[in-house]
Design a protein around this motif. Structure first.
Motif, PDB file in Angstrom:
ATOM      1  N   GLY A   1      31.521  10.712   0.727  1.00  0.00           N
ATOM      2  CA  GLY A   1      32.275  11.624  -0.122  1.00  0.00           C
ATOM      3  C   GLY A   1      31.638  12.995  -0.223  1.00  0.00           C
ATOM      4  O   GLY A   1      32.338  14.012  -0.249  1.00  0.00           O
ATOM      5  N   ASP A   2      30.304  13.042  -0.275  1.00  0.00           N
ATOM      6  CA  ASP A   2      29.603  14.327  -0.338  1.00  0.00           C
ATOM      7  C   ASP A   2      29.830  15.122   0.945  1.00  0.00           C
ATOM      8  O   ASP A   2      30.028  16.349   0.912  1.00  0.00           O
ATOM      9  N   TRP A   3      29.789  14.429   2.072  1.00  0.00           N
ATOM     10  CA  TRP A   3      30.040  15.076   3.364  1.00  0.00           C
ATOM     11  C   TRP A   3      31.465  15.623   3.407  1.00  0.00           C
ATOM     12  O   TRP A   3      31.693  16.758   3.845  1.00  0.00           O
ATOM     13  N   GLN A   4      32.420  14.834   2.928  1.00  0.00           N
ATOM     14  CA  GLN A   4      33.824  15.234   2.997  1.00  0.00           C
ATOM     15  C   GLN A   4      34.104  16.466   2.149  1.00  0.00           C
ATOM     16  O   GLN A   4      34.869  17.353   2.555  1.00  0.00           O
ATOM     17  N   VAL A   5      33.485  16.559   0.980  1.00  0.00           N
ATOM     18  CA  VAL A   5      33.663  17.737   0.125  1.00  0.00           C
ATOM     19  C   VAL A   5      33.201  18.998   0.857  1.00  0.00           C
ATOM     20  O   VAL A   5      33.879  20.032   0.846  1.00  0.00           O
ATOM     21  N   ALA A   6      32.043  18.900   1.514  1.00  0.00           N
ATOM     22  CA  ALA A   6      31.532  20.048   2.266  1.00  0.00           C
ATOM     23  C   ALA A   6      32.435  20.362   3.452  1.00  0.00           C
ATOM     24  O   ALA A   6      32.693  21.541   3.770  1.00  0.00           O
ATOM     25  N   TYR A   7      32.941  19.318   4.104  1.00  0.00           N
ATOM     26  CA  TYR A   7      33.785  19.519   5.276  1.00  0.00           C
ATOM     27  C   TYR A   7      35.127  20.166   4.925  1.00  0.00           C
ATOM     28  O   TYR A   7      35.660  20.969   5.692  1.00  0.00           O
TER      29      TYR A   7
ATOM     30  N   TYR B   1      38.464  27.001   6.827  1.00  0.00           N
ATOM     31  CA  TYR B   1      38.043  28.158   7.627  1.00  0.00           C
ATOM     32  C   TYR B   1      38.469  27.993   9.086  1.00  0.00           C
ATOM     33  O   TYR B   1      39.015  28.916   9.701  1.00  0.00           O
ATOM     34  N   VAL B   2      38.224  26.806   9.641  1.00  0.00           N
ATOM     35  CA  VAL B   2      38.542  26.558  11.050  1.00  0.00           C
ATOM     36  C   VAL B   2      40.037  26.726  11.298  1.00  0.00           C
ATOM     37  O   VAL B   2      40.457  27.377  12.263  1.00  0.00           O
ATOM     38  N   GLU B   3      40.848  26.163  10.417  1.00  0.00           N
ATOM     39  CA  GLU B   3      42.300  26.229  10.617  1.00  0.00           C
ATOM     40  C   GLU B   3      42.816  27.662  10.550  1.00  0.00           C
ATOM     41  O   GLU B   3      43.718  28.038  11.307  1.00  0.00           O
ATOM     42  N   SER B   4      42.245  28.470   9.683  1.00  0.00           N
ATOM     43  CA  SER B   4      42.745  29.833   9.502  1.00  0.00           C
ATOM     44  C   SER B   4      42.119  30.841  10.454  1.00  0.00           C
ATOM     45  O   SER B   4      42.728  31.875  10.753  1.00  0.00           O
ATOM     46  N   SER B   5      40.904  30.556  10.957  1.00  0.00           N
ATOM     47  CA  SER B   5      40.150  31.586  11.670  1.00  0.00           C
ATOM     48  C   SER B   5      39.799  31.265  13.120  1.00  0.00           C
ATOM     49  O   SER B   5      39.453  32.181  13.865  1.00  0.00           O
TER      50      SER B   5
ATOM     51  N   LEU C   1      30.242  26.570  16.228  1.00  0.00           N
ATOM     52  CA  LEU C   1      28.955  26.155  15.660  1.00  0.00           C
ATOM     53  C   LEU C   1      28.125  27.331  15.145  1.00  0.00           C
ATOM     54  O   LEU C   1      27.153  27.122  14.420  1.00  0.00           O
ATOM     55  N   SER C   2      28.502  28.547  15.510  1.00  0.00           N
ATOM     56  CA  SER C   2      27.747  29.731  15.077  1.00  0.00           C
ATOM     57  C   SER C   2      28.411  30.483  13.935  1.00  0.00           C
ATOM     58  O   SER C   2      27.920  31.527  13.508  1.00  0.00           O
ATOM     59  N   SER C   3      29.511  29.958  13.408  1.00  0.00           N
ATOM     60  CA  SER C   3      30.239  30.662  12.354  1.00  0.00           C
ATOM     61  C   SER C   3      29.510  30.553  11.022  1.00  0.00           C
ATOM     62  O   SER C   3      28.751  29.609  10.778  1.00  0.00           O
ATOM     63  N   PRO C   4      29.717  31.515  10.129  1.00  0.00           N
ATOM     64  CA  PRO C   4      29.119  31.434   8.789  1.00  0.00           C
ATOM     65  C   PRO C   4      29.542  30.178   8.036  1.00  0.00           C
ATOM     66  O   PRO C   4      28.737  29.578   7.314  1.00  0.00           O
ATOM     67  N   ALA C   5      30.798  29.767   8.219  1.00  0.00           N
ATOM     68  CA  ALA C   5      31.279  28.565   7.532  1.00  0.00           C
ATOM     69  C   ALA C   5      30.543  27.328   8.026  1.00  0.00           C
ATOM     70  O   ALA C   5      30.203  26.430   7.236  1.00  0.00           O
TER      71      ALA C   5
ATOM     72  N   SER D   1      24.065  23.343   6.133  1.00  0.00           N
ATOM     73  CA  SER D   1      23.040  23.401   5.097  1.00  0.00           C
ATOM     74  C   SER D   1      23.335  22.441   3.945  1.00  0.00           C
ATOM     75  O   SER D   1      22.431  22.087   3.176  1.00  0.00           O
ATOM     76  N   GLN D   2      24.602  22.002   3.836  1.00  0.00           N
ATOM     77  CA  GLN D   2      25.013  21.153   2.720  1.00  0.00           C
ATOM     78  C   GLN D   2      24.928  19.655   3.012  1.00  0.00           C
ATOM     79  O   GLN D   2      24.854  18.851   2.079  1.00  0.00           O
ATOM     80  N   ILE D   3      24.962  19.266   4.292  1.00  0.00           N
ATOM     81  CA  ILE D   3      25.147  17.849   4.600  1.00  0.00           C
ATOM     82  C   ILE D   3      23.885  17.037   4.903  1.00  0.00           C
ATOM     83  O   ILE D   3      23.979  15.807   4.973  1.00  0.00           O
ATOM     84  N   PRO D   4      22.696  17.611   5.098  1.00  0.00           N
ATOM     85  CA  PRO D   4      21.550  16.769   5.476  1.00  0.00           C
ATOM     86  C   PRO D   4      21.269  15.599   4.530  1.00  0.00           C
ATOM     87  O   PRO D   4      20.924  14.500   4.985  1.00  0.00           O
ATOM     88  N   ALA D   5      21.426  15.784   3.241  1.00  0.00           N
ATOM     89  CA  ALA D   5      21.127  14.704   2.298  1.00  0.00           C
ATOM     90  C   ALA D   5      22.102  13.547   2.418  1.00  0.00           C
ATOM     91  O   ALA D   5      21.781  12.416   2.031  1.00  0.00           O
ATOM     92  N   ALA D   6      23.283  13.811   2.979  1.00  0.00           N
ATOM     93  CA  ALA D   6      24.292  12.764   3.139  1.00  0.00           C
ATOM     94  C   ALA D   6      24.275  12.144   4.528  1.00  0.00           C
ATOM     95  O   ALA D   6      25.003  11.171   4.778  1.00  0.00           O
TER      96      ALA D   6
END
Length: 220
Positions: free
Chosen positions: A19-25, A31-35, A77-81, A87-92
């Motif tokens: 769930g933590d991973w999904q929130v970050a995703y 971003y991916v869909e729009s940009s 893989l190089s985008s700011p998003a 940076s958010q997912i390592p703990a999960a």
């Protein structure tokens, strides 16, 4: 044949942290869909053993399509998003990025032409005994998939095969991959019992060193 760049990935989770991973995703996906117009498909599956409760899954399958390798590594893989997401997912997560790269041999991504959701998907990963054996498998696979595509076109998609694609690994000279999606579990079960599918496996037993296959359900 498509010149797109295909990626299969495994996301591996600390138990109960999906769930933590999904929130970050979710933020990354917006971003991916729009940009990112060159990110053409971004599709995920939960192992069927966790279909009853996604929150407990310890892994997830990812199928992604890009216009080129640079669209994956220099754009996506190089985008700011993506940097924020990573940076958010390592703990999960129990591993870092687990990526495998492929080129398309034959197949169709969406027979419905409507982005219809499937009930079940299957990922099959083959390792051949040597490169010449892979050449034989790919030739046989091409015939199988083009036959499946023709039959779906003739019967108006009544076979329920939404996606059926075959790939050769770009990371080594032995790997082959099959990816399929079916409208229902029953149509999947009927498909794997087809005569042409059975003949493909029978003809290639001597060319295959190992094979792994797993079923998934879409995560929405």
């Amino acid at each position: 044949m498509s010149n797109d760049f295909y990626l299969f990935a495994n996301c591996n989770f600390v138990p109960d942290r999906y769930g933590d991973w999904q929130v970050a995703y979710d933020e990354l996906a917006q971003y991916v869909e729009s940009s990112e117009l060159t990110t053409k498909s971004y599709y995920f599956g939960i192992p069927m053993d966790y279909a009853h409760d996604f929150s407990k899954t310890t892994s997830m399958f990812a199928f992604e399509v890009y216009g080129s390798r640079d669209d994956l590594y220099k754009t996506h893989l190089s985008s700011p998003a993506m940097s924020k997401f990573l940076s958010q997912i390592p703990a999960a997560s129990t591993t870092g990025l687990d990526l495998n790269h492929y080129r398309l041999i034959a197949g169709f991504l969406d027979s419905s032409h409507s982005r219809a959701e499937c009930e079940i998907m299957q990922d099959v990963r083959i390792v051949c005994i040597e490169n010449s054996a892979r050449t034989a498998v790919l030739s046989s696979l091409y015939k199988l998939i083009t036959g499946v595509e023709t039959s779906e076109q003739v019967n108006g998609g009544k076979g329920g095969v939404l996606t059926y694609m075959g790939f050769a690994s770009l990371d080594d000279d032995l790997g082959v991959r099959l990816f399929g999606r079916w409208r229902t579990r029953g149509e999947f079960e009927s498909f794997i019992r087809r005569g042409d599918v059975g003949r493909f496996w029978e003809e290639n037993k001597g060319n295959v060193r190992s094979m792994e296959q797993r079923g998934y359900v879409p995560n929405g």
